[in-house]
Design a protein around this motif. Structure first.
Motif, short mmCIF file in Angstrom:
data_model
loop_
_atom_site.label_atom_id
_atom_site.label_comp_id
_atom_site.label_asym_id
_atom_site.label_seq_id
_atom_site.Cartn_x
_atom_site.Cartn_y
_atom_site.Cartn_z
N THR A 1 -4.01 -1.82 -15.27
CA THR A 1 -3.31 -1.21 -14.39
C THR A 1 -3.13 -2.19 -12.97
OG1 THR A 1 -4.29 0.70 -14.97
CG2 THR A 1 -3.26 0.92 -12.76
N VAL A 2 -4.06 -2.98 -12.77
CA VAL A 2 -3.96 -4.04 -11.64
C VAL A 2 -2.89 -4.83 -12.05
CG1 VAL A 2 -5.43 -5.91 -10.60
CG2 VAL A 2 -6.44 -3.67 -11.06
N LYS A 3 -2.81 -5.28 -13.38
CA LYS A 3 -1.71 -6.31 -13.68
C LYS A 3 -0.24 -5.63 -13.64
CE LYS A 3 -4.65 -9.23 -16.74
NZ LYS A 3 -5.11 -9.73 -18.14
N THR A 4 -0.22 -4.35 -13.69
CA THR A 4 0.91 -3.74 -13.81
C THR A 4 1.37 -3.61 -12.46
OG1 THR A 4 0.46 -2.52 -15.82
CG2 THR A 4 2.23 -1.61 -13.89
N SER B 1 -9.98 -11.11 -6.71
CA SER B 1 -9.25 -11.47 -8.22
C SER B 1 -8.92 -10.32 -8.60
CB SER B 1 -10.59 -12.10 -8.75
OG SER B 1 -11.66 -11.16 -9.09
N ASN B 2 -8.20 -10.08 -9.82
CA ASN B 2 -7.94 -9.09 -10.54
C ASN B 2 -8.97 -8.07 -10.72
OD1 ASN B 2 -5.41 -10.21 -10.34
ND2 ASN B 2 -5.01 -10.61 -12.24
N LYS B 3 -10.15 -8.76 -11.21
CA LYS B 3 -11.41 -8.01 -11.50
C LYS B 3 -11.92 -7.18 -10.42
CE LYS B 3 -15.73 -8.52 -13.80
NZ LYS B 3 -16.72 -9.65 -14.61
N ASP B 4 -11.85 -7.88 -9.14
CA ASP B 4 -12.31 -7.34 -8.05
C ASP B 4 -11.77 -6.22 -7.47
OD1 ASP B 4 -14.39 -9.10 -8.00
OD2 ASP B 4 -13.29 -10.67 -6.79
#
Length: 307
Positions: A281-284, A267-270
């Motif tokens: 930053t992950v989302k970017t 996941s994005n959090k992981d």
């Protein structure tokens, strides 16, 4: 009443009747010193040279070189050979049946000047003039056989001559349909099968070769098609690898890391925790990955790289 003319007519009719029974007669130039020892032999000759000819009758030459042979022949047209015994090489072939008569006129060469009532023999003599030429023309024989000859026995003789000249294989290759139809005619005729067995064998050999050639061509075509298919598969596979490498090359090092973790099901959090970066930053990074790889969401990205 004078009976002499009647007796003369009666004897003449008997003479004519006897002469009518003489199938083969005429004059042969001879050596006077051995004339009493010379015989004319009549043999049945097979068109198929593997079968030996055999003598069926003989005639004695008289002091004038005249001979006659009284012999009942076959009702069917057959090939016969006349030979002068004790005169090596003096022989000729003729076509006759029991309804024909053959008469040799006086000549310096044996068996060269004659009258034969058999129509097939007349065609045979024409054909012999063609095949006795120094430089035989295969087309001349073929055209004469096709267009002029209506008699199966003579066609068979002409084909045998082509075989003797080692031209039959080539002609069968050029005119397979003609020879196949001719063989069918021969099988329906009363001609002995042994006479045309050589033609049957040549056609069978030709057909076998044709099948082998077709099979070889088919194998070659299949090989070429298989090779082209293999080349296509390799090309598509290589294109896919190149495309993947190109796509990966467009991503930054960190974007590649993010993409790998997405494919691993993170996941994005992981991903943020694993890479020690913020969630934003992950989302970017994910947005940049989607744009560069032309996908809209995680599902499309995974589907694109699942293999």
């Amino acid at each position: 009443m004078n009976k002499t003319p009647l007796l003369f007519i009666f004897l003449s009719l008997i003479s004519i009747g006897l002469n009518a029974q003489t199938n083969i007669s005429g004059y042969i130039p001879t050596n006077d010193s051995i004339i009493d020892k010379q015989l004319i032999s009549l043999s049945i000759k097979s068109i198929n040279s593997t079968e030996e000819s055999y003598i069926i009758a003989t005639g004695q030459l008289d002091k004038n070189g005249f001979f006659s042979i009284n012999q009942e022949l076959s009702n069917e047209e057959r090939l016969y050979t006349l030979t002068i015994n004790n005169n090596e090489g003096s022989s000729e072939n003729f076509i006759l049946s029991n309804n024909d008569s053959l008469f040799f006129h006086k000549s310096n060469t044996p068996f060269k000047v004659f009258t034969n009532t058999n129509n097939a023999d007349k065609e045979w003599q024409k054909l012999k003039k063609i095949i006795e030429k120094q430089n035989i023309d295969i087309n001349e024989i073929r055209n004469y056989t096709k267009d002029s000859l209506k008699i199966l026995a003579i066609k068979l003789l002409s084909i045998k001559e082509l075989k003797n000249r080692k031209l039959l294989k080539k002609d069968i290759f050029l005119n397979t349909e003609y020879y196949s139809n001719l063989l069918k005619e021969l099988k329906l005729s009363e001609i002995n099968a042994n006479e045309y067995v050589f033609l049957e064998k040549e056609l069978a050999f030709h057909n076998l070769k044709s099948i082998e050639n077709k099979y070889s061509i088919s194998r070659l075509i299949n090989f070429i098609l298989g090779f082209l298919l293999l080349i296509s598969i390799v090309f598509l596979f290589s294109s896919k690898i190149v495309k993947t490498k190109k796509e990966n090359h467009e991503l930054s090092k960190q974007e590649l890391n993010v993409k790998k973790l997405i494919l691993d099901g993170k996941s994005n959090k992981d991903i943020a925790e694993d890479l020690f970066i913020s969630l934003s930053t992950v989302k970017t990074h994910i947005t940049n990955i989607y744009n560069k790889l032309n996908v809209s969401n995680r599902t499309e990205l995974i589907a694109k790289f699942k293999n």
